[in-house]
Scaffold this motif. Structure first.
Motif, short mmCIF file in Angstrom:
data_model
loop_
_atom_site.label_atom_id
_atom_site.label_comp_id
_atom_site.label_asym_id
_atom_site.label_seq_id
_atom_site.Cartn_x
_atom_site.Cartn_y
_atom_site.Cartn_z
N VAL A 25 0.84 -1.18 -0.15
CA VAL A 25 0.08 -0.11 0.03
C VAL A 25 0.92 1.19 -0.15
O VAL A 25 1.78 1.27 0.97
CB VAL A 25 -0.80 0.22 1.23
CG1 VAL A 25 -1.81 1.24 1.22
CG2 VAL A 25 -1.40 -1.25 1.67
N ARG A 26 0.95 2.16 -0.98
CA ARG A 26 1.69 3.40 -1.22
C ARG A 26 3.03 2.92 -0.90
O ARG A 26 3.92 3.40 -0.22
CB ARG A 26 1.41 4.28 0.00
CG ARG A 26 0.06 4.93 -0.30
CD ARG A 26 0.04 6.20 -1.00
NE ARG A 26 0.70 7.21 -0.64
CZ ARG A 26 0.97 8.33 -1.57
NH1 ARG A 26 0.46 8.25 -2.64
NH2 ARG A 26 1.72 9.40 -0.93
N THR A 205 -11.47 6.69 10.02
CA THR A 205 -10.58 6.17 8.85
C THR A 205 -9.95 5.02 9.17
O THR A 205 -8.88 4.31 8.56
CB THR A 205 -9.70 7.13 8.59
OG1 THR A 205 -8.85 7.62 9.81
CG2 THR A 205 -9.95 8.41 7.86
N ASN A 206 -10.26 4.43 10.57
CA ASN A 206 -9.53 3.40 11.09
C ASN A 206 -10.42 1.89 10.46
O ASN A 206 -10.47 1.29 11.22
CB ASN A 206 -9.26 3.39 12.70
CG ASN A 206 -8.78 2.31 13.37
OD1 ASN A 206 -7.70 1.68 12.59
ND2 ASN A 206 -9.01 2.17 14.61
N LEU A 207 -10.11 1.74 9.34
CA LEU A 207 -10.83 0.75 8.98
C LEU A 207 -9.80 -0.51 8.88
O LEU A 207 -8.74 -0.46 8.73
CB LEU A 207 -11.00 0.97 7.42
CG LEU A 207 -11.20 2.10 6.67
CD1 LEU A 207 -11.25 2.46 5.34
CD2 LEU A 207 -12.95 2.18 7.22
N LYS A 208 -10.65 -1.70 8.94
CA LYS A 208 -9.97 -3.11 8.83
C LYS A 208 -9.69 -3.36 7.45
O LYS A 208 -10.73 -3.51 6.64
CB LYS A 208 -10.67 -4.02 9.67
CG LYS A 208 -9.82 -5.34 9.57
CD LYS A 208 -10.00 -6.31 10.79
CE LYS A 208 -11.47 -6.64 10.92
NZ LYS A 208 -11.66 -7.75 9.75
N ALA A 216 -7.75 -0.16 -1.93
CA ALA A 216 -7.71 1.13 -2.77
C ALA A 216 -8.09 2.21 -1.76
O ALA A 216 -7.57 3.35 -1.75
CB ALA A 216 -8.81 0.82 -3.90
N ILE A 217 -9.09 2.09 -0.88
CA ILE A 217 -9.32 2.99 0.11
C ILE A 217 -8.24 3.50 1.00
O ILE A 217 -8.09 4.72 1.22
CB ILE A 217 -10.81 2.87 1.02
CG1 ILE A 217 -11.89 2.65 0.08
CG2 ILE A 217 -11.10 3.97 2.09
CD1 ILE A 217 -12.97 1.86 0.85
N SER A 223 -2.69 8.72 0.88
CA SER A 223 -1.92 9.57 -0.17
C SER A 223 -2.52 10.70 0.26
O SER A 223 -1.83 12.16 -0.36
CB SER A 223 -2.31 9.30 -1.44
OG SER A 223 -3.85 9.52 -1.72
N HIS A 224 -3.66 10.96 1.03
CA HIS A 224 -3.76 12.45 1.30
C HIS A 224 -3.30 12.78 2.98
O HIS A 224 -3.69 13.95 3.48
CB HIS A 224 -5.40 12.66 1.49
CG HIS A 224 -6.17 12.80 0.10
ND1 HIS A 224 -6.07 11.77 -0.88
CD2 HIS A 224 -6.13 13.75 -0.52
CE1 HIS A 224 -6.57 12.09 -1.85
NE2 HIS A 224 -6.73 13.33 -2.01
N ARG A 225 -2.46 11.88 3.44
CA ARG A 225 -2.07 12.17 4.71
C ARG A 225 -0.60 13.00 4.47
O ARG A 225 0.12 12.84 3.75
CB ARG A 225 -1.54 10.88 5.71
CG ARG A 225 -3.18 10.44 6.48
CD ARG A 225 -2.77 9.79 7.43
NE ARG A 225 -4.35 9.19 7.83
CZ ARG A 225 -4.43 8.01 8.56
NH1 ARG A 225 -3.21 7.28 8.75
NH2 ARG A 225 -5.52 7.73 9.04
N LYS A 226 -0.39 13.93 5.61
CA LYS A 226 0.96 14.64 5.51
C LYS A 226 2.22 13.74 6.01
O LYS A 226 1.86 12.71 6.84
CB LYS A 226 0.96 15.74 6.53
CG LYS A 226 0.14 16.83 5.75
CD LYS A 226 0.07 17.98 6.89
CE LYS A 226 -1.23 18.81 6.64
NZ LYS A 226 -1.84 19.28 7.75
#
Ligand code: C5P
Length: 226
Positions: A25-26, A205-208, A216-217, A223-226
């Motif tokens: 992921v990323r 946002t703390n998804l499992k 994908a989420i 990608s939107h976090r600093k």
């Protein structure tokens, strides 16, 4: 604070032919994001990763790449999450009085949520991070017929971290084995033993991460976090 990370699942619902926590992921393995959040949480001093020994070489190289400074232990996973946590509890250092348990698959957790849970567990014996449910939830029988609609304002979606007094949680797991209880989180064992579990506000946002859509989420949120 001691933190156990169950990370020994198979990734069946992800459709992956490996532990889903090793998927990228990323540009990092999913578990790396969970570990980075734990590393950045000032309250956490010890991290036990419960995983299957065939994955240990991968986990070791991820830990080395991240240059984590905290004490990390690798612990053998079980056939279910419940067994994996049980194994983790047996491997805690003897001075551990409280423990946080956080699913490796919740890689979007923030350091703040770890620290908030660490604070609260010093003043109670059981807690979970949770968020109010947004959907109306139905109880449905095996024929697809609705049997009830619980009042939404009483419903919360359970997340991790979950935090507990170590001795009480060990007792609840032992009782679970004796009684044959099968549960999907540790709070359920606490509840079945008649013990109180408190809610700590979780994070939307703390998804499992369970399915390819969740991956994908996670990409999008990270990608939107600093
Ligand atoms: O499968 P699921 O995502 O619900 O699992 C929740 C967490 O429990 C994951 O982080 C997974 O790696 C872990 N787990 C485990 N041992 C198992 C099954 C799942 O540690 N046998």
């Amino acid at each position: 604070m001691h933190l156990l990370i169950p990370a020994a699942g198979s990734g069946k619902r992800m459709g992956a032919n490996c532990n889903k926590l090793l998927l990228q992921v990323r540009s990092k393995p999913l578990i790396a994001w969970t570990l980075l959040a734990a590393e950045a949480a000032s309250s956490i001093s010890w991290i036990g990763i419960v995983s299957q020994p065939p994955d240990w070489d991968d986990f070791k190289s991820i830990i080395a790449d991240l240059k984590l400074k905290k004490t990390i232990a690798l612990i053998s996973g079980g056939a279910t999450r419940q067994e994996s946590v049980y194994n983790g509890l047996q491997a805690l250092p003897t001075n551990a009085e409280q423990v946080l348990i956080h699913d490796g698959a919740r890689c979007l957790v923030t350091p703040n949520l770890f620290d908030a849970c660490s604070d609260v567990i010093l003043h109670c014996s059981g807690l979970i991070a949770a968020v109010p449910v947004k959907d109306t939830i139905k109880v449905v029988d095996e024929n697809g017929i609705i049997k009830g609609t619980p009042e939404r304002k009483q419903l919360w979606a359970a997340q991790t971290p979950q935090g507990f007094d170590v001795n009480l949680l060990k007792h609840c797991h032992a009782e679970g084995i004796r009684q044959g209880w099968e549960v999907t989180d540790d709070a359920a064992l606490f509840e079945k033993c008649g013990l109180e579990v408190r809610i700590v506000p979780g994070e939307e946002t703390n998804l499992k991460i369970t399915t390819p859509q969740d991956l994908a989420i996670a990409e999008f949120i990270l990608s939107h976090r600093k």
